[in-house]
Scaffold this motif. Structure first.
Motif, short mmCIF file in Angstrom:
data_model
loop_
_atom_site.label_atom_id
_atom_site.label_comp_id
_atom_site.label_asym_id
_atom_site.label_seq_id
_atom_site.Cartn_x
_atom_site.Cartn_y
_atom_site.Cartn_z
N MET A 1 1.02 -1.38 -0.02
CA MET A 1 0.17 -0.04 -0.07
C MET A 1 0.99 1.25 -0.13
N HIS A 2 0.50 2.19 -0.89
CA HIS A 2 1.15 3.48 -0.83
C HIS A 2 0.93 4.42 0.29
N ASP A 3 1.63 5.43 0.67
CA ASP A 3 1.23 6.21 1.71
C ASP A 3 1.03 7.77 0.98
N LYS A 4 1.20 7.74 -0.21
CA LYS A 4 0.96 9.03 -0.78
C LYS A 4 0.00 8.80 -2.11
N PHE A 5 -0.87 9.76 -2.42
CA PHE A 5 -1.89 9.62 -3.39
C PHE A 5 -1.96 10.71 -4.25
N GLN A 6 -2.71 10.65 -5.38
CA GLN A 6 -3.08 11.66 -6.16
C GLN A 6 -4.52 11.71 -6.30
N LEU A 7 -4.78 13.08 -6.64
CA LEU A 7 -6.16 13.52 -6.73
C LEU A 7 -6.50 13.73 -8.06
N VAL A 8 -7.45 12.73 -8.70
CA VAL A 8 -7.84 12.95 -10.15
C VAL A 8 -9.24 13.50 -10.28
N PHE A 9 -9.33 14.33 -11.32
CA PHE A 9 -10.74 14.88 -11.76
C PHE A 9 -11.03 14.73 -13.29
N ALA A 10 -12.10 14.12 -13.39
CA ALA A 10 -12.44 13.65 -14.84
C ALA A 10 -13.88 14.34 -15.44
N GLY A 11 -14.08 15.37 -14.75
CA GLY A 11 -15.26 16.21 -15.23
C GLY A 11 -16.54 15.76 -14.74
N GLU A 12 -16.57 14.80 -13.77
CA GLU A 12 -17.85 14.40 -13.20
C GLU A 12 -18.18 15.27 -12.25
N ILE A 13 -19.62 15.03 -12.39
CA ILE A 13 -20.48 16.06 -11.29
C ILE A 13 -21.58 15.29 -10.66
N LEU A 14 -21.49 15.43 -9.22
CA LEU A 14 -22.34 14.75 -8.49
C LEU A 14 -23.77 15.02 -8.74
N SER A 15 -24.61 13.89 -8.63
CA SER A 15 -26.08 14.14 -8.85
C SER A 15 -26.76 15.18 -7.98
N MET A 40 -10.25 20.78 -17.53
CA MET A 40 -10.70 20.12 -16.46
C MET A 40 -12.12 19.31 -16.65
N PHE A 41 -12.74 20.09 -17.51
CA PHE A 41 -14.08 19.44 -18.10
C PHE A 41 -14.22 18.99 -19.29
N SER A 42 -12.86 18.56 -19.75
CA SER A 42 -12.65 18.12 -21.33
C SER A 42 -12.91 16.74 -21.20
N GLY A 43 -13.37 15.88 -20.07
CA GLY A 43 -13.55 14.42 -20.06
C GLY A 43 -12.47 13.70 -19.78
N GLU A 44 -11.14 14.09 -20.02
CA GLU A 44 -9.93 13.57 -19.67
C GLU A 44 -9.69 13.53 -18.20
N ARG A 45 -8.71 12.75 -17.84
CA ARG A 45 -8.44 12.67 -16.46
C ARG A 45 -7.32 13.79 -15.96
N VAL A 46 -7.66 14.70 -15.27
CA VAL A 46 -6.74 15.65 -14.84
C VAL A 46 -6.24 15.53 -13.53
N VAL A 47 -4.86 15.46 -13.29
CA VAL A 47 -4.28 15.15 -11.82
C VAL A 47 -4.30 16.73 -11.16
N LEU A 48 -4.93 16.78 -10.07
CA LEU A 48 -4.99 17.98 -9.50
C LEU A 48 -3.97 18.41 -8.42
N LYS A 49 -3.72 17.12 -7.72
CA LYS A 49 -2.74 17.00 -6.80
C LYS A 49 -2.10 15.82 -6.63
#
Length: 85
Positions: A1-15, A40-49
């Motif tokens: 298990m890793h102890d560091k992570f990345q945050l990814v956004f793919a343009g998904e919006i909550l209901s 960010m809203f292109s539908g591609e994965r974008v690493v935010l952090k």
């Protein structure tokens, strides 16, 4: 298990949220210019952090969920660089 992570956004919006409201909220919260917002809203994965500890990653996820955005937490890829001797 890793102890560091990345945050990814793919343009998904909550209901219950609309794209326009989420875009505006993210632009304001993350101080995004039009070009970065479009990416960010292109539908591609974008690493935010990258390199974020799990508790901090969960904090970011919950904060952006309040704005209607769905973030994913992924293992950070290993860092490639020079070995320190």
């Amino acid at each position: 298990m890793h102890d560091k992570f990345q945050l990814v956004f793919a343009g998904e919006i909550l209901s219950g949220y609309t794209a326009g409201v989420v875009r505006e909220a993210l632009a304001q919260r993350l101080r995004l210019d039009d070009e970065r917002l479009e990416r960010m809203f292109s539908g591609e994965r974008v690493v935010l952090k990258r390199g974020v500890e799990l508790d901090r990653a969960l904090h970011y996820v919950s904060q952006l969920e309040l704005l209607g955005a769905l973030l994913h937490i992924e293992d950070s890829p290993p860092q490639i660089g020079r070995a320190h001797v």
